[in-house]
Write an enzyme that holds these catalytic residues in place. Structure first.
Site, PDB file in Angstrom:
ATOM      1  N   GLU A 475       0.849  -1.190   0.000  1.00 38.99           N
ATOM      2  CA  GLU A 475       0.000   0.000   0.000  1.00 38.99           C
ATOM      3  C   GLU A 475       0.890   1.247   0.000  1.00 38.99           C
ATOM      4  O   GLU A 475       1.188   1.774  -1.051  1.00 38.99           O
ATOM      5  CB  GLU A 475      -0.951  -0.042   1.198  1.00 38.99           C
ATOM      6  CG  GLU A 475      -1.992   1.053   1.116  1.00 38.99           C
ATOM      7  CD  GLU A 475      -3.366   0.632   1.633  1.00 38.99           C
ATOM      8  OE1 GLU A 475      -3.516  -0.488   2.113  1.00 38.99           O
ATOM      9  OE2 GLU A 475      -4.285   1.453   1.522  1.00 38.99           O
ATOM     10  N   GLU A 750      -2.495   0.701  13.391  1.00 39.76           N
ATOM     11  CA  GLU A 750      -3.596   1.109  12.519  1.00 39.76           C
ATOM     12  C   GLU A 750      -4.943   0.951  13.218  1.00 39.76           C
ATOM     13  O   GLU A 750      -5.835   1.774  13.066  1.00 39.76           O
ATOM     14  CB  GLU A 750      -3.579   0.228  11.258  1.00 39.76           C
ATOM     15  CG  GLU A 750      -4.728   0.464  10.301  1.00 39.76           C
ATOM     16  CD  GLU A 750      -4.579  -0.342   9.018  1.00 39.76           C
ATOM     17  OE1 GLU A 750      -3.922  -1.406   9.059  1.00 39.76           O
ATOM     18  OE2 GLU A 750      -5.115   0.089   7.987  1.00 39.76           O
TER      19      GLU A 750
HETATM   20  C1  BGC Z   1      -5.350   2.845   4.435  1.00 41.67           C
HETATM   21  C2  BGC Z   1      -5.855   3.952   5.279  1.00 41.67           C
HETATM   22  C3  BGC Z   1      -6.720   4.802   4.411  1.00 41.67           C
HETATM   23  C4  BGC Z   1      -7.887   3.931   4.081  1.00 41.67           C
HETATM   24  C5  BGC Z   1      -9.016   4.568   3.427  1.00 41.67           C
HETATM   25  C6  BGC Z   1      -6.521   2.015   4.025  1.00 41.67           C
HETATM   26  O1  BGC Z   1      -6.184   0.918   3.284  1.00 41.67           O
HETATM   27  O2  BGC Z   1      -4.374   2.108   5.065  1.00 41.67           O
HETATM   28  O3  BGC Z   1      -5.071   4.465   6.195  1.00 41.67           O
HETATM   29  O4  BGC Z   1      -7.042   6.037   4.883  1.00 41.67           O
HETATM   30  O5  BGC Z   1      -7.485   2.779   3.376  1.00 41.67           O
HETATM   31  O6  BGC Z   1     -10.093   4.138   4.095  1.00 41.67           O
END
Ligand code: BGC
Length: 899
Positions: A475, A750
């Site tokens: 990501e 997270e």
């Molecule tokens: C990310 C987040 C991001 C989100 C959007 C995720 O996969 O890691 O931090 O803001 O997607 O909802």
């Protein structure tokens, strides 16, 4: 130091920068004095082509004359028109309120290449190998050249589609990594400028460049390779000024040759493979015979902006050593050695190894361990995050570190290692954008200090070229929502103005034709979504605003104003009766209150999307109205103020009951309504009560996600529930900030429940242990616990709000912050019945100091009644606080109960 000094000269936030492409750069300086009340009353700047000219005040290209002004930051250069490659020397003279004069040191900046025609280099590269999913070897590009006369100076202007590492005569140019950085390469690429005078010599020379895939053609998120182009390419121009008055320019062109070398593959997400047997000794030195190498391919120049970099480069910073000897896991014929670096970090491993040629050591990276002690890699998703090193077989050992990849990890697993690795086998090299530390926070509670440590490490790990969500899985994108919630905290911990100056441009580059700001910037890797939705897209307003608040940067507001306007007008057009993301809205309704643990069981939380949407619409309209007023567009200011009022009314009608209940009754719903001032004043107490009741009903727990959490402690403080804000801060069971700390976390997770005793790891599909969003509590620690805050009417800490709010049983707290004007400090402790508070107000600034002093308390400063003390004026005294206006200087207040 009783006299005034001027120093810390900066141009566009940087010290003596090379490669400025702003035509009227801004100059800043600091005053130094320990005298109370030291402030600037006038300045004079002179600029000239050489330091001697500045000293002699001749050949001036700019003389501002004496300007009666207290402005000492962002003074706009207004001299002769600047040319490409011109170096300008400058100095400032400063007068203070006593009339004494200080003369600062001489500083300089150097312009970059301002016109396209300044570039005579061509884009070059190797033949095409690899496809959408196959990683490719890194080409080495080189040429030799002769310099005919002694050298005066040499500059390298260089960029790439992909990543480059350049050497001249075998020596590395600069210390930056991941250059030229990540932008939307379909629109713009940044170049760097290096002073390479010390690397070239009269006679034979060679220049060599290794190209990596990087973001340009390597994997980005889960979307495969080649997001922008099919292979890496180089553009380089070396300009050498000779003593005979001539200039010799060596450029990338068809005279270069290439070969593939030891880097068999390099990819940010997947890692790097290096076969040291394939090294080509001396390839970047002049004597090397490249006749067996291939001629490079030439490419037409892409029709994109070629810009000087404005943000900081990425650098290698500290090094971490394993904290214990490795644990061995034997299986079949391999042994896996697991090292613990003691800190979840971002960067890569420097490997030390000795063994026979051809042996391959595999390095894997992980943030956590499985219960059996092996590395937990499930949360990396498709990112291999694996490096391979194949030995040359040197008898005295080999040292290797990859070049074009980074990983997020605390644990390192080696397999294939010849023999038994010792503690020296693995070193963690920490890598992030060069955003120098500016803030420090500590207090009497060690768990909160660890939380602050975790926030800082989350910032290091995720401020790598762009503000990313996470550094480890497939990501690592510039998620706008995450950046928006964390930016204020970031601006306390580190100097992030240049970093965001660059990224806010990425954000504007990614704005949709309709005016929407994206979910991620640069916009790549996530498919077709172009509207980030509530709280994500709004980063386009909130981030420039925050940089303005913290660094007094109005130019950023001016520069992006048309774009911000397009966004708010897009919101107006796409909402219905001022409700954004109404239920039937055909577009993207947003990520909701992402990862809230509110019992809804959904990753987007239980707060209605139209509620979040409308709240942020109001907030963005209001900020835009303030921005318009600041940059002198008063008609717009009125227009957006009215728009705010309308959206607010729509919010009330749609989401607020007469009893002060907010639809859905979620904590985030209440927090947004209260924080963005969306309630009729008479209903605020009822809403605040409802919020407090919900927190208590959950056993003093929050239920907010990415959207509500950052504002929650501020809201509780402002509605008179400081006690609850502290109770949430100190809560140790999840969901809470301290729960991960009690579990040994060294970064911010997270998810509130990334790992729990009863359930173990959360869904590996989304379970990063290095995600800064919940670290947004940091701004409350600085501003409220320690008490350093900005005054929005006087941004950039020109006027400080110093207001500690002790509570939660803490007996001390301290914050220091390097502002544009100098270092500010707020440092308090409770000593029996006495509240002792030391503050530092930087020269040329003032502060409002709020001393917690209930009735019957006397307040002294440096041993005298505070109001009689030099530099201190009493503004107001109520039952709880004594408020003073304070001139610059150092002070110690003591508030003591009498009788
Ligand atoms: C990310 C987040 C991001 C989100 C959007 C995720 O996969 O890691 O931090 O803001 O997607 O909802």
């Amino acid at each position: 130091m009783t006299h005034l000094n001027a120093g810390h000269l900066r141009c566009e936030y940087q010290e003596n920068p090379l490669g400025i492409d702003v035509l009227n750069p801004r100059l800043s300086w600091r005053l130094f004095s320990d005298r109370r009340g030291a402030r600037q009353t006038a300045y004079r700047i002179i600029a000239a082509p050489s330091a001697d000219d500045v000293t002699a005040e001749r050949n001036l290209i700019w003389d501002s004359g004496r300007v009666e002004s207290d402005q000492s930051i962002h003074v706009v250069y207004a001299g002769e028109r600047l040319r490409s490659r011109q170096r300008v020397f400058w100095r400032v003279q400063v007068w203070d309120e006593t009339g004494s004069l200080a003369v600062g040191p001489i500083a300089w900046w150097e312009m970059g290449l301002l016109r396209r025609t300044d570039w005579s280099a061509s884009w070059i590269g190797a033949t095409l190998v690899g496809g959408r999913w196959t990683t490719i070897p890194a080409p080495l590009l080189r040429r030799s050249f002769t310099l005919d006369a002694p050298i005066v100076q040499a500059r390298l202007y260089i960029t790439a589609s992909g990543l480059y590492e350049c050497t001249i005569n075998g020596q590395r140019v600069g210390e930056d990594v991941f250059t030229p950085g990540w932008t939307d390469y379909r629109q713009r690429v940044q170049y760097q400028v290096y002073d390479v005078t010390g690397l070239v010599r009269t006679g034979e020379n060679a220049i060599g460049v290794i190209l990596g895939d990087g973001w340009y053609c390597g994997h980005v998120a889960w979307s495969g390779r080649q997001q922008y182009g099919d292979r890496p390419k180089l553009l380089a121009q070396l300009v050498v000024t000779l003593a005979n008055g001539k200039t010799q320019t060596i450029v990338s062109n068809r005279s270069w040759r290439y070969a593939f070398g030891p880097i068999l593959e390099s990819d940010i997400l997947h890692g790097e493979s290096y076969d040291a047997r394939l090294e080509i000794p001396g390839w970047d030195t002049p004597d090397f015979d490249d006749s067996s190498w291939q001629p490079v391919e030439l490419f037409t120049a892409p029709d994109i902006a070629l810009v000087a970099m404005r943000g900081p480069t990425v650098r290698r910073h500290e090094e971490l050593r394993p904290i214990t000897p490795p644990t061995a896991f034997h299986s079949h014929q391999t042994t896996r050695w697991v090292f613990d670096l003691g800190q979840n970090m971002v960067g890569r491993v420097r490997l030390r190894v000795r063994g026979p040629a051809g042996v391959t050591v595999t390095i894997r990276h992980a943030e956590m361990l499985n219960p059996d002690g092996t590395i937990y890699t499930a949360n990396l998703r498709s990112a291999r995050a694996t490096d391979h090193y194949t030995l040359r077989g040197d008898s005295d050992g080999e040292v290797w570190e990859p070049r074009f990849t980074f990983h997020g990890f605390r644990y390192v697993e080696l397999s294939g290692y010849p023999g038994v690795p010792d503690m020296e086998a693995v070193t963690g090299i920490v890598i992030h954008s060069a955003t120098p530390p500016t803030g420090e926070f500590s207090c009497s509670d060690p768990l909160i200090n660890q939380l602050q440590h975790n926030i800082v490490w989350g910032q290091k790990g995720n401020f790598l070229e762009v503000p990313t969500d996470c550094p480890q899985r497939d990501e690592r994108l510039g998620w706008t929502g995450d950046a928006q919630v964390f930016i204020r905290t970031a601006a306390f911990n580190m100097h992030v103005a240049p970093f965001f100056t660059k990224w806010i441009r990425d954000l504007e580059d990614a704005q949709s034709p309709e005016g929407a700001y994206p979910p991620v910037a640069p916009l790549a890797g996530i498919g077709g979504l172009t509207d980030g939705g509530p709280a994500w897209a709004d980063a386009g307003i909130i981030c420039p605003w925050t940089i303005y608040l913290c660094y007094g940067d109005t130019r950023l507001l001016e520069e992006h104003y048309p774009s911000m306007q397009r966004f708010v007008e897009y919101l107006e057009r796409s909402s219905r009766d001022f409700i954004r993301c109404y239920e039937e809205y055909p577009g993207f309704r947003g990520f909701g209150d992402w990862l809230a643990l509110d019992g809804s069981g959904r990753t987007d939380g239980g707060t209605a999307k139209d509620l979040i949407g409308t709240a942020f619409f109001a907030h963005s309209a209001r900020l835009l109205s303030r921005i318009a007023a600041i940059i002198g567009r008063s008609r717009d200011a009125t227009r957006y103020r009215r728009l705010f009022e309308r959206v607010r009314q729509a919010f009330i009608t749609r989401f607020v009951t007469g009893a002060g209940r907010v639809t859905g009754e979620t904590q985030t719903g209440y927090v947004l309504a209260l924080h963005f001032d969306l309630l009729p004043p008479e209903l605020r107490p009822a809403a605040a009560d409802a919020l407090a009741r919900d927190i208590l009903a959950r056993g003093v727990h929050l239920s907010t996600g990415f959207v509500g959490t950052p504002y929650l402690p501020h809201v509780l403080t402002s509605v008179g529930r400081l006690d609850l804000a502290y109770a949430l801060l100190l809560q140790q069971t999840w969901p809470s900030w301290l729960y991960p700390v009690t579990q040994g976390a060294t970064t911010i997770w997270e998810r509130w429940d990334g790992w729990t005793h009863d359930r173990g790891f959360q869904d590996p599909g989304m379970n990063s242990f290095n995600h800064y969003a919940y670290g947004a509590i940091g701004e409350w620690l600085y501003a409220t616990v320690a008490g350093i805050d900005v005054d929005p009417e006087c941004p950039g800490y020109r006027h400080l709000v110093l207001r500690p709010r002790p509570g939660g049983g803490l007996t001390s707290a301290r914050a220091a912050l390097d502002t544009m004007y100098g270092r500010a400090v707020s440092d308090w402790h409770i000593d029996g019945d006495r509240f002792v508070w030391t503050i530092v107000v930087p020269p040329n600034t003032t502060a409002t100091a709020y001393v917690p002093a209930v009735e019957g308390t006397i307040v002294q400063e440096s041993g005298r009644p505070a109001e009689e003390s030099e530099g201190v004026t009493l503004v107001q005294r109520d039952e709880e606080t004594a408020v003073y206006r304070v001139a610059s200087g150092n002070y110690t207040f003591v508030a003591e109960r009498v009788g």
